[in-house]
Design a protein around this motif. Sequence first.
Motif, PDB file in Angstrom:
ATOM      1  N   ASN A   1      87.999   2.465  18.570  1.00  0.00           N
ATOM      2  CA  ASN A   1      86.584   2.373  18.617  1.00  0.00           C
ATOM      3  C   ASN A   1      86.132   0.814  18.819  1.00  0.00           C
ATOM      4  N   ILE A   2      86.922  -0.115  18.727  1.00  0.00           N
ATOM      5  CA  ILE A   2      86.655  -1.622  18.918  1.00  0.00           C
ATOM      6  C   ILE A   2      86.603  -1.618  20.713  1.00  0.00           C
ATOM      7  N   GLN A   3      87.519  -0.798  21.176  1.00  0.00           N
ATOM      8  CA  GLN A   3      87.708  -0.892  22.642  1.00  0.00           C
ATOM      9  C   GLN A   3      86.558  -0.143  23.366  1.00  0.00           C
ATOM     10  N   ALA A   4      86.180   0.998  22.615  1.00  0.00           N
ATOM     11  CA  ALA A   4      85.016   1.827  22.937  1.00  0.00           C
ATOM     12  C   ALA A   4      83.528   0.930  23.126  1.00  0.00           C
ATOM     13  N   LYS A   5      83.558   0.247  21.989  1.00  0.00           N
ATOM     14  CA  LYS A   5      82.279  -0.631  21.933  1.00  0.00           C
ATOM     15  C   LYS A   5      82.282  -1.563  23.032  1.00  0.00           C
ATOM     16  N   LYS A   6      83.560  -2.381  23.400  1.00  0.00           N
ATOM     17  CA  LYS A   6      83.461  -3.137  24.480  1.00  0.00           C
ATOM     18  C   LYS A   6      83.182  -2.779  25.636  1.00  0.00           C
ATOM     19  N   LEU A   7      83.695  -1.450  26.145  1.00  0.00           N
ATOM     20  CA  LEU A   7      83.260  -0.653  27.229  1.00  0.00           C
ATOM     21  C   LEU A   7      82.032  -0.084  27.251  1.00  0.00           C
ATOM     22  N   GLY A   8      81.293  -0.295  26.316  1.00  0.00           N
ATOM     23  CA  GLY A   8      79.980   0.171  26.191  1.00  0.00           C
ATOM     24  C   GLY A   8      79.621   1.769  26.275  1.00  0.00           C
ATOM     25  N   LEU A   9      80.669   2.360  25.582  1.00  0.00           N
ATOM     26  CA  LEU A   9      80.695   3.744  25.413  1.00  0.00           C
ATOM     27  C   LEU A   9      79.649   4.115  24.344  1.00  0.00           C
TER      28      LEU A   9
ATOM     29  N   GLU B   1     101.191   4.697  15.607  1.00  0.00           N
ATOM     30  CA  GLU B   1     101.762   4.011  14.519  1.00  0.00           C
ATOM     31  C   GLU B   1     102.695   3.065  14.857  1.00  0.00           C
ATOM     32  N   GLY B   2     103.506   2.952  16.124  1.00  0.00           N
ATOM     33  CA  GLY B   2     104.301   1.934  16.558  1.00  0.00           C
ATOM     34  C   GLY B   2     103.353   0.607  17.120  1.00  0.00           C
ATOM     35  N   ILE B   3     102.183   0.970  17.403  1.00  0.00           N
ATOM     36  CA  ILE B   3     101.252  -0.126  17.812  1.00  0.00           C
ATOM     37  C   ILE B   3     100.503  -0.720  16.615  1.00  0.00           C
ATOM     38  N   ALA B   4     100.052   0.093  15.482  1.00  0.00           N
ATOM     39  CA  ALA B   4      98.948  -0.297  14.799  1.00  0.00           C
ATOM     40  C   ALA B   4      99.528   0.016  13.122  1.00  0.00           C
ATOM     41  N   GLY B   5     100.816   0.432  13.043  1.00  0.00           N
ATOM     42  CA  GLY B   5     101.069   0.854  11.772  1.00  0.00           C
ATOM     43  C   GLY B   5     100.785   2.150  11.319  1.00  0.00           C
ATOM     44  N   THR B   6      99.505   2.574  11.510  1.00  0.00           N
ATOM     45  CA  THR B   6      99.003   3.768  10.980  1.00  0.00           C
ATOM     46  C   THR B   6      98.173   4.333  12.215  1.00  0.00           C
ATOM     47  N   GLU B   7      97.960   5.907  12.176  1.00  0.00           N
ATOM     48  CA  GLU B   7      97.193   6.385  13.052  1.00  0.00           C
ATOM     49  C   GLU B   7      95.641   5.697  12.864  1.00  0.00           C
ATOM     50  N   GLU B   8      95.213   5.648  11.483  1.00  0.00           N
ATOM     51  CA  GLU B   8      94.019   5.145  11.126  1.00  0.00           C
ATOM     52  C   GLU B   8      93.652   3.660  11.540  1.00  0.00           C
ATOM     53  N   ALA B   9      94.570   3.089  11.498  1.00  0.00           N
ATOM     54  CA  ALA B   9      94.468   1.552  12.076  1.00  0.00           C
ATOM     55  C   ALA B   9      94.397   1.543  13.540  1.00  0.00           C
ATOM     56  N   PHE B  10      95.076   2.366  14.154  1.00  0.00           N
ATOM     57  CA  PHE B  10      95.053   2.345  15.587  1.00  0.00           C
ATOM     58  C   PHE B  10      93.664   3.057  16.186  1.00  0.00           C
ATOM     59  N   THR B  11      92.895   4.194  15.445  1.00  0.00           N
ATOM     60  CA  THR B  11      91.678   4.536  15.928  1.00  0.00           C
ATOM     61  C   THR B  11      90.780   3.461  15.693  1.00  0.00           C
ATOM     62  N   ASN B  12      90.762   2.511  14.649  1.00  0.00           N
ATOM     63  CA  ASN B  12      89.997   1.323  14.774  1.00  0.00           C
ATOM     64  C   ASN B  12      89.882   0.432  16.194  1.00  0.00           C
ATOM     65  N   LEU B  13      91.228   0.331  16.637  1.00  0.00           N
ATOM     66  CA  LEU B  13      91.413  -0.415  17.906  1.00  0.00           C
ATOM     67  C   LEU B  13      90.826   0.671  18.878  1.00  0.00           C
TER      68      LEU B  13
ATOM     69  N   TYR C   1      94.305   3.737  27.208  1.00  0.00           N
ATOM     70  CA  TYR C   1      93.556   2.510  27.798  1.00  0.00           C
ATOM     71  C   TYR C   1      93.949   1.368  26.785  1.00  0.00           C
ATOM     72  N   VAL C   2      93.947   1.713  25.624  1.00  0.00           N
ATOM     73  CA  VAL C   2      94.294   0.686  24.516  1.00  0.00           C
ATOM     74  C   VAL C   2      95.754   0.274  24.680  1.00  0.00           C
ATOM     75  N   ALA C   3      96.661   1.123  24.911  1.00  0.00           N
ATOM     76  CA  ALA C   3      98.165   0.787  25.255  1.00  0.00           C
ATOM     77  C   ALA C   3      98.163   0.052  26.643  1.00  0.00           C
ATOM     78  N   PHE C   4      97.305   0.258  27.645  1.00  0.00           N
ATOM     79  CA  PHE C   4      97.448  -0.257  28.986  1.00  0.00           C
ATOM     80  C   PHE C   4      96.709  -1.824  28.533  1.00  0.00           C
ATOM     81  N   ASP C   5      95.758  -1.980  28.044  1.00  0.00           N
ATOM     82  CA  ASP C   5      95.208  -3.117  27.601  1.00  0.00           C
ATOM     83  C   ASP C   5      96.034  -4.048  26.835  1.00  0.00           C
ATOM     84  N   LEU C   6      96.931  -3.534  25.908  1.00  0.00           N
ATOM     85  CA  LEU C   6      97.687  -4.582  25.293  1.00  0.00           C
ATOM     86  C   LEU C   6      99.052  -4.935  26.226  1.00  0.00           C
ATOM     87  N   ILE C   7      99.474  -3.915  27.322  1.00  0.00           N
ATOM     88  CA  ILE C   7     100.467  -4.258  27.950  1.00  0.00           C
ATOM     89  C   ILE C   7     100.213  -5.358  28.946  1.00  0.00           C
TER      90      ILE C   7
END
Length: 387
Positions: free
Chosen positions: A143-151, A129-141, A64-70
């Motif tokens: 969780n941000i998206q999860a909050k936006k979606l009301g999860l 890693e390609g999107i955010a540099g590290t997996e840790e940074a990507f998981t932040n994305l 979903y995060v990738a789709f949103d960025l696309i």
Amino acid sequence: MKKLLAASILALATAYPTTAANPPFDTPAPIAYLEDLSSGAVLYAKDADRRIPPASMAKMMTVYVAFDLIKKGELKLDQTIEVRPETWKKWHSQGSTMFLAVGEKPKVEDLLNGIVTLSGNDACVVLAEGIAGTEEAFTNLMNIQAKKLGLANSQFGTSNGWPDEGRTFVTARDLAHLAKATIQDHPQLYKQFYSRTSYTWGKTLGAGADITQGNRDPLLGRVAGADGLKTGHTEEAGYGFTGSAEQNGRRLVMVVAGLDSYGGRAEESVRFMEWGFRAWKSRPIVKKGRKVGDVAVQGGGSSEVGVVAPRDLAATIPAGTSPEMQGKIVYQGPVKAPIKAGDHVADLVIDSAGMPQQVLPLVAESDVGEAGFFRRIWLGLTGLFGA
């Protein structure tokens, strides 16, 4: 301050209303959830809000995060991402794999196929890693998206759902909501990636033959209209699946989790989805474009705006019944101007004794601009004196 407003608008009774109750269903799955996206009706829920490890079903959020960025133009399907040696070393044989090679430069499109169809743990981390540099940074994305979606009951600590001592958790209800968001927010990308039955990537050792792996989705080819989403399995989580299918304009999303075998997951998934289509039927409520009522407007050139059905709206009812139903407009209001025709400003809430409540969208019939200077003065005075 906005308030939740409701106006009773129509009785949706047939000439010979019958008593309705949820059709019976039982499943050995410890957790199960089924929703009709066409009407918003929850057809079945069993421990649907218990926090559970998602296993590979977490990959739906990565996708979903990738789709949103696309969609935003910030990520391209033909963009390449190099496989780092460290990433390959950790993930080339850790659970499901796409069989990526060190130094290889797959496209984002390839990685998405590797995630969705092959459930590749390596593909998830390479994409992250390609999107955010590290997996840790990507998981932040994530969780941000999860909050936006009301999860509200979901948290992600990895991009692929690999066990992480409980940092990653979801609920069946949240997984269904994520599936719904994927289908509705990114319909073309969903269609492109989620219904592929197999994908070829990588070479065998020695002979160097192409490696083709099949999609583990138990509904594809077995339930009419099935077109996604994602299985998951770890020792901790058991066997789970989030799936969707569409038949005759009705789209269902299902989740089962905690099953104890691959075959049991396949059997229950098919049985659950088929029950959803057989035991329930669609009942037309409002034709597309029909005005249903009016809602109050704040600070607008008009004090109210009509609301209409954005599509043919239908309720879900048990097969073989024709229950009496009541509808009301519910919205957070007054709705603040400006408003554009087609904006989602209210919902049509359908109630019937013994049945799940159903929530259908209503949109603004016309534009409402902000109030002009003199009308703002008048609105201020009427608000002050209660006129």
